[in-house]
Design a protein around this motif. Structure first.
Motif, PDB file in Angstrom:
ATOM      1  N   GLY B  35     -75.894  16.943  40.887  1.00  0.00           N
ATOM      2  CA  GLY B  35     -76.414  17.131  39.526  1.00  0.00           C
ATOM      3  C   GLY B  35     -75.563  18.123  38.754  1.00  0.00           C
ATOM      4  N   LEU B  38     -72.273  16.523  37.712  1.00  0.00           N
ATOM      5  CA  LEU B  38     -72.455  15.586  36.601  1.00  0.00           C
ATOM      6  C   LEU B  38     -72.459  16.271  35.232  1.00  0.00           C
ATOM      7  CD1 LEU B  38     -75.077  13.126  38.121  1.00  0.00           C
ATOM      8  CD2 LEU B  38     -72.722  12.591  37.479  1.00  0.00           C
ATOM      9  N   LYS B 110     -78.848  13.936  30.972  1.00  0.00           N
ATOM     10  CA  LYS B 110     -79.786  15.065  30.945  1.00  0.00           C
ATOM     11  C   LYS B 110     -79.019  16.303  30.495  1.00  0.00           C
ATOM     12  CE  LYS B 110     -80.521  14.300  35.273  1.00  0.00           C
ATOM     13  NZ  LYS B 110     -80.984  14.374  36.659  1.00  0.00           N
ATOM     14  N   SER B 111     -79.602  17.128  29.697  1.00  0.00           N
ATOM     15  CA  SER B 111     -78.931  18.363  29.343  1.00  0.00           C
ATOM     16  C   SER B 111     -79.338  19.424  30.348  1.00  0.00           C
ATOM     17  CB  SER B 111     -79.324  18.793  27.935  1.00  0.00           C
ATOM     18  OG  SER B 111     -80.707  18.933  27.847  1.00  0.00           O
ATOM     19  N   CYS B 112     -78.473  20.362  30.572  1.00  0.00           N
ATOM     20  CA  CYS B 112     -78.798  21.396  31.542  1.00  0.00           C
ATOM     21  C   CYS B 112     -78.605  22.747  30.884  1.00  0.00           C
ATOM     22  CB  CYS B 112     -77.911  21.202  32.760  1.00  0.00           C
ATOM     23  SG  CYS B 112     -78.318  22.246  34.133  1.00  0.00           S
ATOM     24  N   TYR B 113     -77.435  23.308  31.001  1.00  0.00           N
ATOM     25  CA  TYR B 113     -77.214  24.619  30.386  1.00  0.00           C
ATOM     26  C   TYR B 113     -77.299  24.542  28.867  1.00  0.00           C
ATOM     27  CZ  TYR B 113     -75.961  26.449  34.911  1.00  0.00           C
ATOM     28  OH  TYR B 113     -76.010  26.854  36.216  1.00  0.00           O
ATOM     29  N   LEU B 116     -80.522  25.000  27.172  1.00  0.00           N
ATOM     30  CA  LEU B 116     -80.981  26.391  27.127  1.00  0.00           C
ATOM     31  C   LEU B 116     -80.283  27.168  26.013  1.00  0.00           C
ATOM     32  CD1 LEU B 116     -80.639  26.903  30.966  1.00  0.00           C
ATOM     33  CD2 LEU B 116     -82.785  26.555  29.752  1.00  0.00           C
TER      34      LEU B 116
END
Lengths: 163, 168
Positions: B35, B38, B110-113, B116
């Motif tokens: 993940g 990606l 999907k967005s991650c950092y 935020l």
């Protein structure tokens, strides 16, 4: 140093995410063992990062583990330096795994590395060459003596009056 | 949330051998690291290759995790990022831009950092992306923005603090 202010600079986040530069990392690692507050703040952020990674985890495609196994098998096992092996055995680690290692070491471009059996072969050839050289000198000297004897005999024969 | 693997657990795993230790880490963290990978590439094949490279590298560097100032997972993630940036090379930034109009779009959709960083300015998001995802140097980013290094440092640290505040 005011640890609270230090934490507020974003150093923990930069350190964990690999965005701190060399001097920042060194300073952080110097302060960390002496500051429980910094250790706690680091642990808290690490737990958050791990939680984020868990939420965004994605199963790798089937067969990935087999690819990793194949790639690891292709890797030559490297024997740790003697000092490390010694330290490992002193620490009760047994000096490494019982696997068979292939010794790999950097060699100078002006040198070659050959199998140790060649050493015996070179010594044998060297000794034989010396024996042949000594024999050659011996037979050469004998030949010269023989020639000298023949010349003397020839002279004696020549001196004897013919009947 | 408790850490899934401590350094003690990892040490015990290493003592059973290299292969079982890597398999153990792959079982525990393979999906999390995939993940993570990606985020750097949208190409699933490239992501898989990168994951293989990461675990292959780890197989001969596991003991370093035990001596690191970081916990096991964060150390893995930190090493993974270095390998990703090294394998993607200097074109990583351009690859991030390919067909991308939105900074928050990631490979897996999907967005991650970036999810935020919603309250960060567009410039802070861009600086974070170039430094973190593309692995560019601060000097290079400062030069491109025609700003000085302290300014870039400040923007980066502010974006990191925003990320921390928004992490739960």
């Amino acid at each position: 140093m005011n640890i609270e202010k230090y934490i507020e600079t974003g150093i923990i986040e930069a350190y964990v995410m690999g965005l701190a530069d060399h001097s920042e990392r060194r300073e952080f690692e110097r302060i960390l063992p002496t500051s429980p507050d910094l250790q706690q703040a680091l642990l808290n952020f690490e737990l958050k990062i791990e939680g984020l990674a868990m939420r965004h985890s994605s199963p790798p495609p089937p067969g990935t583990w087999e690819l990793i196994q194949d790639r690891i098998r292709e890797l030559p096992a490297i024997r740790p330096p003697a000092k490390e092996r010694q330290a490992g055995s002193q620490n009760g680690n047994g000096g490494g795994t019982p696997e068979e290692f292939i010794s790999i070491q950097a060699i100078s471009s002006t040198h070659i590395k050959i199998h140790k059996h060649w050493k015996t072969a070179f010594i044998t050839v060297f000794i034989l060459s010396k024996i042949f050289l000594a024999l050659a000198i011996y037979f050469f000297v004998e030949y010269r003596h023989a020639q000298k004897d023949i010349r003397q005999l020839q002279e004696q024969v020549d001196k004897v009056p013919a009947k | 949330m408790e850490k899934t693997i401590t350094k003690e657990i990892l040490k015990n795993a290493i003592s059973t051998g290299k292969q079982p230790a890597i398999e153990f880490l792959y079982t525990e963290y393979g999906a999390m690291l995939y993940g993570y990978v990606l985020q750097f590439t949208r190409d699933q094949q490239e992501a898989e290759n990168l994951l293989v490279s990461i675990f292959t590298y780890l197989s001969s560097h596991l003991t370093e995790a035990c001596n690191s100032g970081l916990g096991v997972y964060c150390w893995l993630q930190s090493e993974a990022r270095k390998i990703i940036l090294r394998e993607r090379g200097p074109d990583a930034s351009a690859l991030l831009d390919e067909g991308r109009g939105d900074l928050q779009e990631t490979a897996s959709g999907k967005s991650c950092y970036f999810s935020l960083l919603g309250e960060a300015s567009h410039e802070q998001q861009w600086i974070f992306r170039e430094l973190f995802l593309a692995g560019r140097g601060r000097e290079e980013v400062a030069g491109q923005l025609d700003k000085d290094l302290p300014y870039i440092d400040k923007q980066l640290k502010e974006s990191l603090l925003i990320i921390n505040r928004n992490l739960v």
